[in-house]
Motif scaffolding. Structure first.
Motif, mmCIF file in Angstrom:
data_model
loop_
_atom_site.group_PDB
_atom_site.id
_atom_site.type_symbol
_atom_site.label_atom_id
_atom_site.label_comp_id
_atom_site.label_asym_id
_atom_site.label_seq_id
_atom_site.Cartn_x
_atom_site.Cartn_y
_atom_site.Cartn_z
ATOM 1 N N SER A 79 0.815 -1.222 0.000
ATOM 2 C CA SER A 79 0.000 0.000 0.000
ATOM 3 C C SER A 79 0.841 1.263 0.000
ATOM 4 O O SER A 79 0.333 2.342 -0.309
ATOM 5 C CB SER A 79 -0.908 0.002 1.233
ATOM 6 O OG SER A 79 -0.122 0.136 2.420
ATOM 7 N N GLY A 80 2.106 1.162 0.344
ATOM 8 C CA GLY A 80 2.944 2.347 0.469
ATOM 9 C C GLY A 80 2.979 2.900 1.879
ATOM 10 O O GLY A 80 3.741 3.827 2.165
ATOM 11 N N VAL A 81 2.169 2.355 2.769
ATOM 12 C CA VAL A 81 2.162 2.770 4.171
ATOM 13 C C VAL A 81 3.045 1.795 4.955
ATOM 14 O O VAL A 81 2.874 0.582 4.831
ATOM 15 C CB VAL A 81 0.737 2.748 4.756
ATOM 16 C CG1 VAL A 81 0.756 3.130 6.239
ATOM 17 C CG2 VAL A 81 -0.164 3.696 3.966
ATOM 18 N N THR A 82 3.978 2.325 5.716
ATOM 19 C CA THR A 82 4.850 1.447 6.490
ATOM 20 C C THR A 82 4.603 1.633 7.976
ATOM 21 O O THR A 82 4.290 2.743 8.436
ATOM 22 C CB THR A 82 6.335 1.710 6.175
ATOM 23 O OG1 THR A 82 6.644 3.080 6.484
ATOM 24 C CG2 THR A 82 6.630 1.467 4.709
ATOM 25 N N CYS B 195 4.271 5.085 12.223
ATOM 26 C CA CYS B 195 3.619 4.939 10.917
ATOM 27 C C CYS B 195 4.164 5.986 9.958
ATOM 28 O O CYS B 195 4.221 7.176 10.288
ATOM 29 C CB CYS B 195 2.111 5.110 11.075
ATOM 30 S SG CYS B 195 1.215 5.313 9.517
ATOM 31 N N SER B 196 4.530 5.536 8.772
ATOM 32 C CA SER B 196 4.905 6.474 7.703
ATOM 33 C C SER B 196 3.857 6.383 6.605
ATOM 34 O O SER B 196 3.666 5.311 6.023
ATOM 35 C CB SER B 196 6.289 6.135 7.136
ATOM 36 O OG SER B 196 7.274 6.388 8.097
ATOM 37 N N PRO B 197 3.142 7.461 6.321
ATOM 38 C CA PRO B 197 2.086 7.410 5.308
ATOM 39 C C PRO B 197 2.664 7.341 3.905
ATOM 40 O O PRO B 197 3.866 7.481 3.711
ATOM 41 C CB PRO B 197 1.338 8.728 5.528
ATOM 42 C CG PRO B 197 2.377 9.657 6.076
ATOM 43 C CD PRO B 197 3.292 8.799 6.909
ATOM 44 N N ARG B 198 1.785 7.114 2.940
ATOM 45 C CA ARG B 198 2.200 7.160 1.538
ATOM 46 C C ARG B 198 2.713 8.559 1.225
ATOM 47 O O ARG B 198 2.241 9.543 1.800
ATOM 48 C CB ARG B 198 1.018 6.865 0.617
ATOM 49 C CG ARG B 198 0.485 5.473 0.645
ATOM 50 C CD ARG B 198 -0.559 5.271 -0.457
ATOM 51 N NE ARG B 198 -1.351 6.462 -0.697
ATOM 52 C CZ ARG B 198 -1.928 6.752 -1.851
ATOM 53 N NH1 ARG B 198 -1.782 5.935 -2.878
ATOM 54 N NH2 ARG B 198 -2.652 7.848 -1.992
ATOM 55 N N PHE C 280 -3.418 -0.814 13.262
ATOM 56 C CA PHE C 280 -3.218 -0.431 11.868
ATOM 57 C C PHE C 280 -3.184 1.078 11.737
ATOM 58 O O PHE C 280 -3.939 1.798 12.379
ATOM 59 C CB PHE C 280 -4.350 -0.968 10.987
ATOM 60 C CG PHE C 280 -4.342 -2.450 10.815
ATOM 61 C CD1 PHE C 280 -5.269 -3.246 11.474
ATOM 62 C CD2 PHE C 280 -3.421 -3.061 9.980
ATOM 63 C CE1 PHE C 280 -5.276 -4.629 11.319
ATOM 64 C CE2 PHE C 280 -3.413 -4.433 9.806
ATOM 65 C CZ PHE C 280 -4.337 -5.216 10.485
ATOM 66 N N CYS C 281 -2.328 1.498 10.857
ATOM 67 C CA CYS C 281 -2.276 2.885 10.443
ATOM 68 C C CYS C 281 -2.767 2.941 9.002
ATOM 69 O O CYS C 281 -2.529 2.010 8.220
ATOM 70 C CB CYS C 281 -0.832 3.369 10.555
ATOM 71 S SG CYS C 281 -0.478 4.906 9.720
ATOM 72 N N ALA C 282 -3.485 3.992 8.657
ATOM 73 C CA ALA C 282 -3.925 4.192 7.281
ATOM 74 C C ALA C 282 -3.649 5.636 6.900
ATOM 75 O O ALA C 282 -3.529 6.508 7.765
ATOM 76 C CB ALA C 282 -5.413 3.876 7.136
ATOM 77 N N GLN D 148 -8.804 4.941 1.872
ATOM 78 C CA GLN D 148 -7.703 4.914 2.826
ATOM 79 C C GLN D 148 -6.815 3.734 2.488
ATOM 80 O O GLN D 148 -7.282 2.662 2.128
ATOM 81 C CB GLN D 148 -8.247 4.788 4.250
ATOM 82 C CG GLN D 148 -9.035 6.020 4.682
ATOM 83 C CD GLN D 148 -9.560 5.928 6.096
ATOM 84 O OE1 GLN D 148 -9.127 5.107 6.911
ATOM 85 N NE2 GLN D 148 -10.517 6.790 6.413
ATOM 86 N N PHE D 149 -5.522 3.945 2.643
ATOM 87 C CA PHE D 149 -4.528 2.920 2.362
ATOM 88 C C PHE D 149 -3.953 2.458 3.693
ATOM 89 O O PHE D 149 -3.433 3.266 4.461
ATOM 90 C CB PHE D 149 -3.422 3.476 1.462
ATOM 91 C CG PHE D 149 -3.918 3.907 0.112
ATOM 92 C CD1 PHE D 149 -4.433 5.182 -0.083
ATOM 93 C CD2 PHE D 149 -3.882 3.030 -0.959
ATOM 94 C CE1 PHE D 149 -4.909 5.573 -1.330
ATOM 95 C CE2 PHE D 149 -4.347 3.414 -2.215
ATOM 96 C CZ PHE D 149 -4.867 4.686 -2.393
ATOM 97 N N PHE D 150 -4.060 1.166 3.952
ATOM 98 C CA PHE D 150 -3.671 0.626 5.245
ATOM 99 C C PHE D 150 -2.267 0.022 5.205
ATOM 100 O O PHE D 150 -1.872 -0.594 4.211
ATOM 101 C CB PHE D 150 -4.657 -0.466 5.683
ATOM 102 C CG PHE D 150 -5.955 0.074 6.217
ATOM 103 C CD1 PHE D 150 -6.925 0.554 5.360
ATOM 104 C CD2 PHE D 150 -6.192 0.099 7.580
ATOM 105 C CE1 PHE D 150 -8.127 1.054 5.847
ATOM 106 C CE2 PHE D 150 -7.387 0.603 8.088
ATOM 107 C CZ PHE D 150 -8.358 1.079 7.217
ATOM 108 N N GLY D 151 -1.570 0.190 6.326
ATOM 109 C CA GLY D 151 -0.292 -0.467 6.484
ATOM 110 C C GLY D 151 -0.475 -1.914 6.917
ATOM 111 O O GLY D 151 -1.601 -2.363 7.126
#
Lengths: 114, 113
Positions: free
Chosen positions: A2-5, A23-26, A90-92, A103-106
């Motif tokens: 997803s690009g989220v780490t 959490c690092s977002p996209r 989870f982070c999104a 939303q993109f989830f890690g």
């Protein structure tokens, strides 16, 4: 991907301790959301940040806090941990505040409190 | 938050179409219908969303009833990789409204080879 780490992937700690989940977002996403998934409560929204500011709060305990930094990464701090805090966190992230935006989830952080 | 109702579980065979229903009788005029899925040991993944008209993308189709009180997620040819929990979620479309996702229990889809 997803690009989220999210780091760490797994965390084992004892009751009463304090931990920090990261959490690092996209790239380019301004909004970060935190969710908790436990066996009995399912997936629950905890808190949202948008461009460094808190935007919405859900079922987040007072023992938990979060922040979003100028580089847009976010941290969720959990303190005075109890057995019941064991869960997947989870982070999104999403691009911006849009009504229909996805939303993109890690991959999540699995927290085990012993 | 408006509620959705989904069957707890459904079963399908590989390469057959799957229709996952969702009831949302209290939907408001500004609610978007979102579908997410969660594969085993992974975070939720966006599938599709719509407001009033039917929608198609590379993953699935979303059929929305004319009165918007129900919708159906359609997987045209199920694969083993589609085995997951599927969540139907209503999101407030009012600008400045809540962006959080309210997950219910979802439908666990089993795909048989």
């Amino acid at each position: 991907d997803s690009g989220v780490t999210q780091t760490p992937k797994h965390l084992i700690t004892a009751t009463g301790q304090r931990v920090t989940l990261r959490c690092s977002p996209r790239s380019g996403d301004l909004s970060v959301y935190w969710y908790q998934q436990s066996l009995d409560q399912g997936l629950q929204f905890l808190i949202q940040y948008y461009n460094g500011e808190e935007r919405a709060k859900g079922n987040i305990l007072e023992r938990f806090s979060a922040q979003q930094f100028p580089d847009l990464h976010s941290e969720l701090n959990l303190s005075s941990l109890e057995l019941g805090d064991s869960a997947l966190y989870f982070c999104a992230s999403s691009v911006e505040v849009t009504p229909g935006g996805e939303q993109f989830f890690g991959p999540g952080t699995r927290l085990t409190v012993l | 938050d408006a509620k959705t109702t989904q069957p707890n579980s459904m079963e399908s065979n590989e390469e057959e179409p799957v229709h996952l229903p969702c009831n949302h009788s209290t939907i408001s005029g500004t609610d978007y219908i979102h579908w997410y899925r969660q594969l085993p040991s992974q975070g939720p993944e966006y599938v599709i969303h719509g407001l009033t008209s039917n929608v198609n993308n590379r993953m699935a189709s979303l059929a929305i009833a004319e009165d918007r009180k129900s919708s159906t997620l359609i997987l045209h040819r199920a694969t083993l990789r589609d085995a997951a929990v599927y969540y139907c979620i209503l999101r407030d479309g009012v600008q400045g409204g809540s962006e959080k996702l309210v997950f219910g229990k979802g439908t666990k889809l089993t795909v048989n080879p």
